[in-house]
Design a protein around this motif. Structure first.
Motif, PDB file in Angstrom:
ATOM      1  N   SER A 198       0.848  -1.239   0.084  1.00  0.00           N
ATOM      2  CA  SER A 198      -0.034   0.121  -0.018  1.00  0.00           C
ATOM      3  C   SER A 198       0.776   1.244   0.144  1.00  0.00           C
ATOM      4  CB  SER A 198      -0.833   0.021   1.213  1.00  0.00           C
ATOM      5  OG  SER A 198      -1.734  -1.042   1.275  1.00  0.00           O
ATOM      6  N   THR A 199       0.534   2.218  -0.843  1.00  0.00           N
ATOM      7  CA  THR A 199       1.349   3.526  -0.819  1.00  0.00           C
ATOM      8  C   THR A 199       0.128   4.702  -0.919  1.00  0.00           C
ATOM      9  OG1 THR A 199       3.023   2.308  -2.227  1.00  0.00           O
ATOM     10  CG2 THR A 199       2.783   4.709  -2.203  1.00  0.00           C
ATOM     11  N   ILE A 200       0.454   5.584  -0.003  1.00  0.00           N
ATOM     12  CA  ILE A 200      -0.432   6.775  -0.003  1.00  0.00           C
ATOM     13  C   ILE A 200      -0.172   7.629  -1.536  1.00  0.00           C
ATOM     14  CG2 ILE A 200      -1.022   8.828   1.179  1.00  0.00           C
ATOM     15  CD1 ILE A 200      -0.239   7.668   3.723  1.00  0.00           C
ATOM     16  N   GLU A 201      -1.200   8.011  -2.132  1.00  0.00           N
ATOM     17  CA  GLU A 201      -1.321   8.785  -3.256  1.00  0.00           C
ATOM     18  C   GLU A 201      -1.999  10.029  -3.332  1.00  0.00           C
ATOM     19  OE1 GLU A 201      -0.259   7.130  -7.114  1.00  0.00           O
ATOM     20  OE2 GLU A 201       0.748   5.569  -6.511  1.00  0.00           O
ATOM     21  N   ASN A 202      -1.997  10.885  -4.128  1.00  0.00           N
ATOM     22  CA  ASN A 202      -2.876  11.989  -4.096  1.00  0.00           C
ATOM     23  C   ASN A 202      -4.414  11.575  -4.503  1.00  0.00           C
ATOM     24  OD1 ASN A 202      -3.777  14.607  -3.948  1.00  0.00           O
ATOM     25  ND2 ASN A 202      -3.284  15.183  -6.166  1.00  0.00           N
ATOM     26  N   GLY A 203      -5.159  11.487  -3.527  1.00  0.00           N
ATOM     27  CA  GLY A 203      -6.452  11.154  -3.662  1.00  0.00           C
ATOM     28  C   GLY A 203      -6.988   9.936  -3.445  1.00  0.00           C
ATOM     29  N   PHE A 204      -6.011   8.866  -3.034  1.00  0.00           N
ATOM     30  CA  PHE A 204      -6.267   7.483  -2.940  1.00  0.00           C
ATOM     31  C   PHE A 204      -4.893   6.842  -2.409  1.00  0.00           C
ATOM     32  CE2 PHE A 204      -5.121   8.102  -7.409  1.00  0.00           C
ATOM     33  CZ  PHE A 204      -3.796   7.150  -7.534  1.00  0.00           C
ATOM     34  N   VAL A 205      -5.307   5.487  -1.823  1.00  0.00           N
ATOM     35  CA  VAL A 205      -4.352   4.547  -1.365  1.00  0.00           C
ATOM     36  C   VAL A 205      -3.892   3.528  -2.705  1.00  0.00           C
ATOM     37  CG1 VAL A 205      -3.574   2.835   0.347  1.00  0.00           C
ATOM     38  CG2 VAL A 205      -4.745   4.973   0.878  1.00  0.00           C
ATOM     39  N   ARG A 206      -2.705   3.453  -3.068  1.00  0.00           N
ATOM     40  CA  ARG A 206      -2.668   2.644  -4.158  1.00  0.00           C
ATOM     41  C   ARG A 206      -2.358   1.309  -3.488  1.00  0.00           C
ATOM     42  NH1 ARG A 206       1.697   0.636  -7.529  1.00  0.00           N
ATOM     43  NH2 ARG A 206       1.114   0.489  -9.696  1.00  0.00           N
ATOM     44  N   VAL A 207      -2.737   0.119  -3.937  1.00  0.00           N
ATOM     45  CA  VAL A 207      -2.435  -1.062  -3.028  1.00  0.00           C
ATOM     46  C   VAL A 207      -2.085  -2.156  -4.711  1.00  0.00           C
ATOM     47  CG1 VAL A 207      -3.127  -3.222  -1.658  1.00  0.00           C
ATOM     48  CG2 VAL A 207      -4.033  -0.823  -1.414  1.00  0.00           C
ATOM     49  N   ALA A 208      -0.915  -2.885  -4.445  1.00  0.00           N
ATOM     50  CA  ALA A 208      -0.639  -3.476  -5.732  1.00  0.00           C
ATOM     51  C   ALA A 208       0.125  -4.702  -5.116  1.00  0.00           C
ATOM     52  CB  ALA A 208       0.483  -2.746  -6.459  1.00  0.00           C
ATOM     53  N   LYS A 209      -0.085  -5.980  -5.844  1.00  0.00           N
ATOM     54  CA  LYS A 209       0.426  -7.076  -5.922  1.00  0.00           C
ATOM     55  C   LYS A 209       0.822  -7.540  -7.396  1.00  0.00           C
ATOM     56  CE  LYS A 209      -1.060 -10.442  -3.056  1.00  0.00           C
ATOM     57  NZ  LYS A 209      -1.943 -11.593  -2.711  1.00  0.00           N
ATOM     58  N   GLY A 210       1.989  -7.729  -7.829  1.00  0.00           N
ATOM     59  CA  GLY A 210       2.150  -8.066  -9.025  1.00  0.00           C
ATOM     60  C   GLY A 210       1.722  -7.404  -9.907  1.00  0.00           C
ATOM     61  N   VAL A 213      -3.649  -3.925  -9.634  1.00  0.00           N
ATOM     62  CA  VAL A 213      -3.559  -2.733  -8.689  1.00  0.00           C
ATOM     63  C   VAL A 213      -4.705  -2.373  -8.393  1.00  0.00           C
ATOM     64  CG1 VAL A 213      -3.082  -0.375  -9.134  1.00  0.00           C
ATOM     65  CG2 VAL A 213      -1.639  -1.825 -10.295  1.00  0.00           C
ATOM     66  N   VAL A 214      -4.899  -1.908  -7.098  1.00  0.00           N
ATOM     67  CA  VAL A 214      -6.050  -1.534  -6.454  1.00  0.00           C
ATOM     68  C   VAL A 214      -6.102  -0.049  -6.037  1.00  0.00           C
ATOM     69  CG1 VAL A 214      -7.913  -2.207  -4.604  1.00  0.00           C
ATOM     70  CG2 VAL A 214      -6.594  -3.838  -5.900  1.00  0.00           C
ATOM     71  N   LEU A 215      -7.082   0.810  -6.366  1.00  0.00           N
ATOM     72  CA  LEU A 215      -6.930   2.164  -5.828  1.00  0.00           C
ATOM     73  C   LEU A 215      -8.135   2.233  -4.941  1.00  0.00           C
ATOM     74  CD1 LEU A 215      -6.252   4.019  -9.213  1.00  0.00           C
ATOM     75  CD2 LEU A 215      -4.498   2.998  -7.886  1.00  0.00           C
ATOM     76  N   LEU A 216      -7.748   2.678  -3.695  1.00  0.00           N
ATOM     77  CA  LEU A 216      -8.689   2.844  -2.610  1.00  0.00           C
ATOM     78  C   LEU A 216      -8.903   4.432  -2.670  1.00  0.00           C
ATOM     79  CD1 LEU A 216      -7.046   0.611   0.261  1.00  0.00           C
ATOM     80  CD2 LEU A 216      -8.788  -0.055  -1.599  1.00  0.00           C
ATOM     81  N   HIS A 217      -9.917   4.788  -3.266  1.00  0.00           N
ATOM     82  CA  HIS A 217     -10.352   6.438  -3.389  1.00  0.00           C
ATOM     83  C   HIS A 217     -10.707   6.955  -2.199  1.00  0.00           C
ATOM     84  CE1 HIS A 217      -9.519   6.731  -7.651  1.00  0.00           C
ATOM     85  NE2 HIS A 217      -9.785   5.432  -7.904  1.00  0.00           N
ATOM     86  N   TYR A 218     -10.495   8.061  -1.692  1.00  0.00           N
ATOM     87  CA  TYR A 218     -11.216   8.603  -0.565  1.00  0.00           C
ATOM     88  C   TYR A 218     -12.652   9.077  -0.987  1.00  0.00           C
ATOM     89  CZ  TYR A 218      -6.198   9.032   0.805  1.00  0.00           C
ATOM     90  OH  TYR A 218      -4.960   8.736   1.077  1.00  0.00           O
ATOM     91  N   GLY A 219     -13.408   9.550   0.068  1.00  0.00           N
ATOM     92  CA  GLY A 219     -14.871   9.742  -0.302  1.00  0.00           C
ATOM     93  C   GLY A 219     -15.019  10.979  -1.452  1.00  0.00           C
ATOM     94  N   MET A 220     -15.989  10.441  -2.038  1.00  0.00           N
ATOM     95  CA  MET A 220     -16.592  11.190  -3.247  1.00  0.00           C
ATOM     96  C   MET A 220     -18.022  11.418  -3.234  1.00  0.00           C
ATOM     97  SD  MET A 220     -15.576  10.672  -7.079  1.00  0.00           S
ATOM     98  CE  MET A 220     -16.226  11.723  -8.630  1.00  0.00           C
ATOM     99  N   ILE A 297     -13.404   1.489  -4.866  1.00  0.00           N
ATOM    100  CA  ILE A 297     -12.225   0.702  -4.783  1.00  0.00           C
ATOM    101  C   ILE A 297     -12.058   0.407  -6.462  1.00  0.00           C
ATOM    102  CG2 ILE A 297     -11.065  -1.653  -4.003  1.00  0.00           C
ATOM    103  CD1 ILE A 297     -12.750  -1.378  -1.566  1.00  0.00           C
ATOM    104  N   GLN A 298     -10.870   0.605  -6.734  1.00  0.00           N
ATOM    105  CA  GLN A 298     -10.749   0.529  -8.358  1.00  0.00           C
ATOM    106  C   GLN A 298      -9.643  -0.703  -8.666  1.00  0.00           C
ATOM    107  OE1 GLN A 298      -9.961   4.029 -10.778  1.00  0.00           O
ATOM    108  NE2 GLN A 298      -9.142   2.996 -12.320  1.00  0.00           N
ATOM    109  N   VAL A 299     -10.341  -1.617  -9.283  1.00  0.00           N
ATOM    110  CA  VAL A 299      -9.343  -2.947  -9.599  1.00  0.00           C
ATOM    111  C   VAL A 299      -8.825  -2.828 -11.081  1.00  0.00           C
ATOM    112  CG1 VAL A 299      -8.606  -5.244  -9.365  1.00  0.00           C
ATOM    113  CG2 VAL A 299     -10.555  -4.095  -7.430  1.00  0.00           C
ATOM    114  N   VAL A 300      -7.459  -2.748 -11.247  1.00  0.00           N
ATOM    115  CA  VAL A 300      -7.055  -3.180 -12.712  1.00  0.00           C
ATOM    116  C   VAL A 300      -6.032  -4.406 -12.630  1.00  0.00           C
ATOM    117  CG1 VAL A 300      -5.589  -2.058 -14.392  1.00  0.00           C
ATOM    118  CG2 VAL A 300      -7.137  -0.533 -13.159  1.00  0.00           C
ATOM    119  N   ALA A 301      -6.579  -5.260 -13.664  1.00  0.00           N
ATOM    120  CA  ALA A 301      -5.992  -6.381 -13.743  1.00  0.00           C
ATOM    121  C   ALA A 301      -5.475  -6.822 -14.946  1.00  0.00           C
ATOM    122  CB  ALA A 301      -6.707  -7.600 -13.202  1.00  0.00           C
ATOM    123  N   PRO A 302      -4.532  -7.359 -15.536  1.00  0.00           N
ATOM    124  CA  PRO A 302      -3.920  -7.816 -16.616  1.00  0.00           C
ATOM    125  C   PRO A 302      -5.192  -8.750 -17.599  1.00  0.00           C
ATOM    126  CG  PRO A 302      -2.709  -9.126 -15.444  1.00  0.00           C
ATOM    127  CD  PRO A 302      -3.503  -8.164 -14.441  1.00  0.00           C
TER     128      PRO A 302
END
Length: 450
Positions: A198-210, A213-220, A297-302
């Motif tokens: 997990s990494t804190i980025e601007n507007g969300f927390v990015r969580v990745a494995k291989g 990639v999962v983006l945990l967006h803050y409230g909107m 929660i946004q998930v991007v997979a190959p």
């Protein structure tokens, strides 16, 4: 059966709207605060409280949240959120339908309970309308407060919620706060034992494995008309168009369709092409709603196979918010962190129905951490039967040390050293500091910077 009717009767005048001068407002509420009662801003609410040597009373107004049009279902959901989960109580409340307040229908209920030798009752009053539910907790140790509650209730007015301001369609992520609290987290990355990072980025927390990639967006916020319709396709499409569409062109967005539900699932997925590279991906979007905001929660997979390997069901995607967890460093802590809460209970004789007294407990906790490694904490509150309440005020001073995910504080109760699990949860407004006592996990402080 314990009788709550006497206490419940104090709440049925909610929303009568007698036309008195309104002195304050919060969320969709307009109200006249009781004279002499202290106002405190809580996370997601406002508390009005009066504490003397003889009695204690409080009124807690909570921000409205999205909901359907069924008052009974909404009451049950708010009871679970605010009383069962928030206060740790169980049992079925006694409920009664109250009069409407403009566009809102009132439903209230309460329950008597005993916890750690303390007998108390909680009354929850909910208002359903305009695609939302608003809630109030009433607490008192003195029957004389009932007249005061009536006067407060007479001044209460519920307004239509303000329309949410949607960001432009071409914005890939919601606007965020860039506070000093958020910028000064010393450890913005967490490597979990199961391989997720997990990494804190601007507007969300990015969580990745291989390659997943999962983006945990803050409230909107969601537009007001969509709270009313409650349509899965519209809600998912709204967040998809703002968070996913600017970067991915989906072949077909498949949206999960709920049956009749209270806690509905909002989830969409599809095969897509990354606009900037032309690469094929499988993209999914899960939205959870809390306190009027949508947390995507946004998930991007190959590929779909890679996605399904990590997330065999929709609920597994929702659990990814548990990876919003970061280590605490001493430099993060310098300053004062606080939380406050209150609850009360009233008892009636189970045989005669006669009033048998009332107990209440309120607490406020403050931790100040200094640069030299020392700390000061204060813990104040009151508990016990009206007329014989015990008031306490404790202050501790000692040293604070951090070791991985644990915090040790010296010179606590009976000069003991207490050990807490310590971590940050990141939000759009900055970090929330969680301290959970290791040998008494029921003691869980959720602190925000002053």
């Amino acid at each position: 059966m314990k009788r709550l009717a006497g206490f419940l009767a104090a709440a049925w005048l909610l929303g009568c709207g007698l036309g008195v001068a309104l002195a304050d407002s919060f969320d969709i509420f307009e109200y006249t605060p009781p004279q002499g009662w202290k106002k405190s801003n809580l996370q997601g609410g406002v508390m009005l409280a009066l504490q003397t040597k003889e009695s204690f009373g409080s009124i807690v107004l909570y921000a409205s949240v999205p909901a359907g049009n069924n008052p009974q279902q909404n009451f049950q959901g708010e009871w679970k959120r605010l009383v069962v989960e928030g206060l740790g109580l169980s049992g079925e409340p006694t409920t009664e339908m109250g009069p409407p307040n403009g566009d809102y229908q009132n439903l209230a209920g309460g329950i008597a309970a005993s916890q750690d030798g303390l007998n108390y009752v909680v009354l929850l009053s909910t208002f359903t309308g305009n695609g939302r539910v608003a809630s109030i907790l009433y607490i008192t140790t003195d029957e004389r407060h009932f007249d005061l509650f009536d006067r407060f209730n007479s001044s209460l007015k519920l307004n239509k919620p303000k329309a949410a301001q949607a960001p432009p369609v071409n914005v890939a992520r919601p606007p965020t706060h860039t506070t000093a609290n958020q910028r000064t987290i010393a450890t913005p990355t967490t490597r979990f034992n199961d391989g997720w990072v997990s990494t804190i980025e601007n507007g969300f927390v990015r969580v990745a494995k291989g390659e997943v990639v999962v983006l945990l967006h803050y409230g909107m916020p969601l537009p007001e008309n969509m709270w009313v319709t409650g349509n899965e396709q519209e809600r998912v499409g709204y967040y998809w168009n703002r968070l996913v569409a600017p970067r991915y062109r989906v072949d077909e967005l498949k949206v999960f369709k709920n049956d009749v539900c209270y806690y509905c699932l909002y989830f969409g997925e599809g095969s897509a092409t990354e606009v900037s590279t032309g690469t094929r991906k499988h993209v999914a979007l899960y939205i959870g709603f809390d306190k009027g905001l949508g947390y995507a929660i946004q998930v991007v997979a190959p590929s779909f196979a890679a996605f399904q390997k990590e997330f065999p069901n929709i609920e597994a995607v929702g659990r990814m918010y548990g990876y919003n967890k970061f280590a605490v460093k001493a430099t993060d802590l310098v300053g004062t962190w606080k939380e406050s809460s209150s609850v009360a209970g009233q008892y009636y004789n189970s045989i005669t129905g006669a009033y048998a007294g009332m107990n209440a407990v309120s607490s406020a906790h403050s931790f100040t951490f200094n640069r030299d490694g020392t700390y000061t904490s204060t813990h104040a509150g009151a508990s016990g039967f009206v007329g014989s309440q015990q008031f306490y005020s404790q202050k501790y001073q000692g040293r604070m040390t951090l070791n991985n995910w644990q915090m040790s504080l010296t010179n606590r109760h009976n000069n003991r050293t207490e050990v807490f699990e310590a971590y940050f949860e990141m939000t759009g407004a900055g970090p929330v500091l969680h301290l959970i006592q290791v040998d008494a996990r029921g003691i869980h402080y959720r602190l925000v910077r002053e």
